[in-house]
Design a protein around this motif. Structure first.
Motif, short mmCIF file in Angstrom:
data_model
loop_
_atom_site.label_atom_id
_atom_site.label_comp_id
_atom_site.label_asym_id
_atom_site.label_seq_id
_atom_site.Cartn_x
_atom_site.Cartn_y
_atom_site.Cartn_z
N LYS A 108 29.16 9.97 8.44
CA LYS A 108 29.07 10.68 9.50
C LYS A 108 29.97 10.54 10.49
N ILE A 109 30.08 11.45 11.39
CA ILE A 109 31.04 10.90 12.67
C ILE A 109 30.15 10.38 13.42
N ARG A 110 30.41 9.02 13.93
CA ARG A 110 29.49 8.19 14.75
C ARG A 110 29.06 9.04 16.08
N SER A 111 29.88 9.58 16.87
CA SER A 111 29.69 10.08 18.23
C SER A 111 29.10 11.34 17.99
N THR A 112 28.89 12.04 17.02
CA THR A 112 28.20 13.36 17.11
C THR A 112 27.06 13.39 16.02
N GLY A 113 27.29 12.62 14.91
CA GLY A 113 26.41 12.60 13.88
C GLY A 113 26.60 13.58 13.02
N VAL A 114 27.61 14.52 12.86
CA VAL A 114 28.12 15.41 12.19
C VAL A 114 28.58 15.07 10.86
N VAL A 115 28.40 15.42 9.74
CA VAL A 115 28.74 14.94 8.38
C VAL A 115 30.09 15.36 8.15
N ALA A 116 31.02 14.04 8.04
CA ALA A 116 32.62 14.56 8.12
C ALA A 116 32.98 15.06 6.57
N ALA A 117 33.96 16.04 6.83
CA ALA A 117 34.72 16.25 5.70
C ALA A 117 35.41 15.36 4.88
N THR A 118 35.39 15.37 3.31
CA THR A 118 36.04 14.48 2.63
C THR A 118 36.98 14.93 1.87
N SER A 119 38.18 14.56 1.50
CA SER A 119 39.17 14.96 0.60
C SER A 119 39.93 13.77 0.36
N TYR A 120 40.93 14.13 -0.75
CA TYR A 120 41.68 13.05 -0.99
C TYR A 120 43.24 13.70 -0.93
N GLU A 121 43.98 12.81 -0.06
CA GLU A 121 45.31 13.28 0.27
C GLU A 121 46.32 12.16 -0.01
N LYS A 122 47.57 12.51 0.09
CA LYS A 122 48.73 11.59 0.01
C LYS A 122 48.61 10.53 1.16
N MET A 123 48.69 9.20 0.80
CA MET A 123 48.24 8.23 2.07
C MET A 123 49.44 8.38 3.08
N SER A 124 48.75 8.21 4.15
CA SER A 124 49.82 8.10 5.51
C SER A 124 49.14 7.61 6.53
N LYS A 125 49.80 7.11 7.42
CA LYS A 125 49.15 6.39 8.70
C LYS A 125 48.39 7.37 9.28
N SER A 126 49.07 8.82 9.64
CA SER A 126 48.37 9.87 10.45
C SER A 126 46.99 10.29 9.79
N LYS A 127 46.70 9.92 8.38
CA LYS A 127 45.66 10.37 7.98
C LYS A 127 44.59 9.39 7.74
N HIS A 128 45.17 8.09 8.11
CA HIS A 128 44.12 6.71 8.30
C HIS A 128 43.53 6.72 6.80
N ASN A 129 44.21 6.90 5.84
CA ASN A 129 43.76 6.99 4.35
C ASN A 129 44.55 5.64 3.60
N GLY A 130 45.24 5.01 4.07
CA GLY A 130 45.99 4.10 3.45
C GLY A 130 45.14 2.90 2.86
N VAL A 131 45.53 2.41 1.69
CA VAL A 131 44.82 1.21 1.20
C VAL A 131 45.65 0.13 0.85
N ASP A 132 45.28 -1.05 1.44
CA ASP A 132 46.03 -2.25 1.06
C ASP A 132 45.57 -2.69 -0.31
N PRO A 133 46.69 -2.57 -1.25
CA PRO A 133 46.08 -3.41 -2.71
C PRO A 133 45.85 -4.84 -2.72
#
Ligand code: ANZ
Ligand code: ZN
Length: 958
Positions: A675-700
């Motif tokens: 959920k999005i904290r501020s609104t309580g709305v369920v966030a959309a989930t997807s898998y994308e190329k890792m990048s800083k702008s997508k905040h989806n990077g993982v540090d091995p």
């Protein structure tokens, strides 16, 4: 390896201080591979009651530390090298300083295969090195005031440490770094070998020149409007002398080699076709169109290049590139033409603008043949059109609107009122193909509009036309390649210096071999302040030298080499990394080359692999690699190529705005419903190329610290086949950890039970098989369990061996081993079998989870050394034929309805028809459930009994 980086940040360089000619080697000699100090490794306590699922917690990270320390302290290699080598190589990294999950994936795959090969008895070489030259180091130097050498060395140290933590079995003794003078001495060596053969040469080439900073800039540094991102100046195209490598000399070999690589799927089809396309061999024809010029003194003919000579009867115009000599000449007297030419820069490349050249007509060479249709005999217009590429073919095109897309679009723009002449169609029935607004670009059958060729196949007509026009010198067959020679000079500091001295009297003179390496001058922090241009151009002390030939004053070449030159031969250096005199010795090359398995990303499908193949083929023509046995054509540096897929990260976004969310913005307490904290709305989930702008990077490194390297590796492999995209989901790693935990408990329980087992599983099974007839029912029941378990073991060995060998299916290795674990835990097999099956399972798992496997191995075999030296990969033992199930299931149906499932012996192969039927009925009634059913229903009195599929089901019609 370096990816083509988008934005780069070279500012200007200045040499204020005197240049210290220090060796950069010192910066690279000392990067240590020592492990962090260890906590006390825990002795695994064997647990009782293995068949209960995990209760004790298996501490995988501490197993990593324990076994890494043991491997590091082992005096010899932790494995016993076989004699036959297997060279396993992941593409070496650019030392950015951080290991990302994509790195971890490719290095895991490489390490797994190397360990597998070692267990099979090969001398597997798994080296690691650093693709350490290149722009990012210069940029970082500018941003942080660090010399590129130091920045690079720091990054290497950091990444090496991260690599250690993944439990990789790297052969650090072979480590190499391309910016180390000990390495680039030989890059220069190879350059000079090429130069001597005329394969390295200087020629004028168009470059992007920034007139404000007075420097050449890379394509990536010019924005879409043609301005330099740094100085803001409009970039000029300038012709400057550049160094090239004559790759075109090897184009035929490079193309033929692809056929070798296509065999048995050795290289991915996708990579092969990208390479084939890049080489771009086409066979076509040069055709001469006589020209009628009214009042102009221009050439008497225009030559065009075509790959479709068969369409010649359908030519309706000619088009010339804007810099065709005829155009340049006419522009001097035609102001309107000059004005048109001035508007061209800035137009999109596919623009269909054109300028009709007045007073100029061309004649189809077929016009001289009586049988040609009238339309072909008429003269045709000549245009200037920017869609015709300058420098390709003859810079002139014969326009065939009916059979080429570009020509069709051009004709529709300029001559929409005139009909398009169709000279061939898909079949004799022309109506099938002639659709008004689409050109027909395929091959087919010539139409009536082609005149005498009507009804013939277009392929055949292409040849006929060559035969017809060649004697009159109106056409000749030609071969063309899209491949251009490789421009290797870079006006940059951080690369291998080009070992050439320019002398006013002798010209360019190679630096003699005994004066190599030509080292980069050391620069210090004062360089990082604004003076435009390539810093080497200001290094006066370094530049001014003696001509090696005449001893007069000479100047060093200030260009450095493209980093792809370094990576075009580094793999060969691994064979003999410390050779000071030559790139490598013949003996070492014979032992280790070619690379058996090369693993890397698809982004290197073209350039790196093509350059590496080129240099390897070149080296095969030199004493370094010469070989009388197989010809240069088939010599390839990488026998097998694996292209691994990307790693994508879990990405959360706002379903309304599509904005990517940071971890802080999310409430992940319910993993199913982020959920999005501020609104309580369920966030959309997807898998994308890792990048800083997508905040989806993982540090091995964090993942490894948390779950241990082994679980991380197994999870990574398990989640996707090697060639496909891996959607990284940390939550799912628990599946792997649970599995390892159960297996660990199981091993502990075995260690307790083990005693007095001298017999092997194979001999136990064979002895018992010979006495099946005299066994008690208890013994038979145990036999059935053992046969089943051992069947699974044998099947798993076969399938896992084949998946390891095939590489792409490493995910199925994990699932097969999980499956086998379940079988072992769920069946009460005899101790001897269970012991041996578990040992086989651990050995099959060892390549993937090395520390965990060592631990289990040490529990099973406390007095033997490392699994990687003491054990070998299991092989099938030939027992499968005696392990066929003694009983098999049979579905008993009454009037089509399933009433019971019973276990009966497989019917003897000789039985069929009524005899088989009666035999089945007897066997069904002998079983407990069958007997019970027979008590309730009169099976024997059935009207009909139907035996289905050889006895897997029996239907009683009552
Ligand atoms: C007539 C024609 C008819 C063509 C037809 C194709 C189809 P590839 O295979 O990529 O080498 N061409 C030749 N020189 C060109 C230039 N300088 N700029 C742009 N196009 C040029 O392409 C060869 C084809 O590209 C040639 O065959 C020519 O068009 C065009 F039904 O000739 B063809
Ligand atoms: Zn000279």
């Amino acid at each position: 390896m370096q990816m083509l980086c988008g934005k780069s940040t070279a500012r200007s360089w200045v040499g204020r201080s005197a240049l210290a000619r220090l060796s950069l080697a010192t910066a690279f000699g000392k990067s240590s591979s020592c492990l962090p100090l260890l906590t006390h490794p825990r002795r695994a306590t064997p647990l009782l009651h293995a068949r209960h699922y995990a209760t004790g917690k298996l501490d995988l990270p501490s197993l990593d530390l324990k076994w890494r320390r043991s491997w590091a302290s082992a005096e010899t290699k932790p494995y016993a090298p076989g004699t036959e080598s297997q060279f396993v190589l992941p593409m070496f990294p650019y030392p950015s300083g951080y290991l990302h999950l994509g790195h971890l994936r490719v290095y895991t795959i490489a390490d797994v295969i190397a360990r597998f090969r070692r267990l099979q008895g090969y001398d597997a070489v798994l080296p690691m090195g650093w693709d350490a030259f290149g722009l990012p180091a210069e940029n970082a130097a500018l941003a942080r005031g660090f010399p590129p050498a130091r920045w690079t060395a720091d990054n290497i140290r950091r990444m090496k440490d991260q690599l250690e933590h993944m439990n990789g079995s790297w052969d650090w003794k072979r480590e190499l770094t391309t910016c180390d003078p000990k390495f680039y001495k030989h890059t220069q060596n190879i350059f000079l070998m090429l130069h001597e053969r005329g394969l390295a040469y200087q020629a004028e080439a168009e470059v992007n020149y920034d007139p404000v900073d007075k420097t050449v800039v890379a394509n990536e540094q010019v924005d879409s409007n043609g301005f330099c991102w740094r100085s803001g100046a409009k970039v000029e195209k300038r012709k400057l002398k550049q160094w090239f490598l004559r790759i075109s000399e090897f184009q035929e070999d490079l193309l033929k080699g692809l056929d070798t690589l296509a065999k048995d799927g050795a290289w991915p089809e996708r990579v092969l076709s990208m390479q084939r396309n890049w080489l771009g061999k086409s066979t076509g024809a040069m055709v001469k169109f006589p020209v009628m010029a009214m009042g102009h003194d221009v050439h008497s003919s225009i030559e065009v290049y075509t790959t479709r000579l068969d369409t010649l009867p359908g030519v309706q115009y000619l088009a010339l590139s804007s810099s065709h000599p005829i155009v340049s000449k006419l522009a001097q007297v035609d102001a309107e033409l000059q004005a048109f030419l001035d508007t061209l820069p800035g137009l999109p490349p596919d623009s269909k603008v054109g300028y009709l050249l007045p007073h100029l007509r061309a004649v189809n060479p077929l016009a001289y043949h009586e049988d040609s249709p009238d339309a072909t005999k008429k003269s045709i217009p000549v245009y200037v059109a920017p869609y015709v590429i300058d420098g390709y073919g003859e810079g002139a095109v014969m326009g065939v609107p009916a059979h080429d897309h570009r020509d069709h679009a051009f004709w529709k723009t300029h001559r929409s009122d005139e009909p398009v002449r169709v000279v061939l169609s898909a079949s004799e029935d022309e109506s099938t193909t002639v659709i008004l607004n689409e050109p027909f670009v395929g091959h087919g059958i010539m139409t009536a509009d082609s005149g005498p060729f009507k009804g013939k196949s277009s392929v055949e007509v292409g040849q006929m036309l060559i035969d017809l026009l060649e004697p009159a010198q109106l056409a000749k067959p030609v071969e063309r390649w899209r491949l251009r020679d490789w421009l290797i000079s870079r006006q940059r500091y951080w690369g291998t210096p080009i070992p050439i001295v320019h002398c006013d009297s002798c010209g360019p003179v190679p630096v003699p071999e005994d004066q190599l390496p030509v080292e980069l001058p050391m620069v210090d922090n004062h360089w990082f302040e604004g003076k435009p241009g390539n810093p080497l151009e200001h290094a006066a002390e370094w530049i001014n030298t003696k001509c090696p030939k005449c001893d007069g004053p000479g100047k060093r070449d200030t260009d450095t080499m493209d980093t792809f030159v370094d990576s075009s031969w580094y793999y060969a250096r691994f064979a003999d990394p410390h050779n000071e005199n030559q790139p490598f010795s013949k003996e070492a090359a014979d032992k280790y080359l070619p690379v058996n398995l090369y693993i890397g990303g698809i982004e290197h499908a073209i350039l790196h692999l093509l350059y590496a193949r080129f240099i390897y083929k070149f080296l095969r023509t030199t004493p370094l690699l010469a070989d009388g046995q197989d010809s240069e054509v088939t010599a390839e540096p990488f026998t097998r190529l694996i292209a691994q897929g990307m790693v994508h990260g879990k990405t959360y976004s706002d379903p309304e705005t599509g904005r990517f969310l940071t971890p802080d913005e999310l409430d992940l307490s319910d993993p199913q419903q982020p959920k999005i904290r501020s609104t309580g709305v369920v966030a959309a989930t997807s898998y994308e190329k890792m990048s800083k702008s997508k905040h989806n990077g993982v540090d091995p490194t964090g993942i490894i610290a948390k779950y241990g390297a082994d679980a991380t590796r197994a999870h990574m492999l398990f989640q996707a086949p090697v060639g496909e995209i891996l959607n990284w989901d940390e939550a799912k790693i628990s599946g792997v950890t649970r599995w390892l935990s159960r297996l660990h408990n199981h091993v502990g329980s075995l260690a307790q039970k083990k005693d007095g087992m001298d017999e092997s599983a194979k001999s136990s099974l064979e002895t018992r098989f010979s006495k099946l007839d005299s066994m008690t029912s208890d013994e038979l029941a145990q036999w059935d369990v053992d046969a089943k378990v051992w069947r699974e073991v044998q099947g798993t060995i076969a399938s896992v061996t084949s998946s390891y060998s095939g590489v792409y299916g490493l995910n199925t290795v994990v699932s097969d081993l999980m499956g086998l674990t379940n079988v072992l835990l769920e069946h009460e097999a005899s101790p001897v079998l269970l012991q041996e099956a578990t040992s086989a399972l651990i050995r099959m798992l060892a390549p993937i989870t090395p520390a965990f496997a060592e631990e289990c191995w040490s529990i099973l075999h406390p007095s033997t050394p490392s699994i990687f030296s003491a054990a070998s990969f299991p092989t099938v033992d030939g027992t499968l034929p005696i392990l066929q199930p003694r009983l098999r299931t049979c579905a008993v149906q009454v009037k089509g309805k399933l009433r019971a499932v019973v276990e009966v012996p497989p019917p003897p192969g000789s039985l069929e028809g009524d005899v088989l039927r009666d035999w089945m009925v007897e066997e069904i009634l002998k079983t407990e459930e069958g007997g019970r059913l027979g008590g309730a229903v009169d099976l024997k009195g059935a009207r009909r009994v139907i035996v289905v599929r050889g006895g897997s089901a029996v239907n009683f019609v009552i």
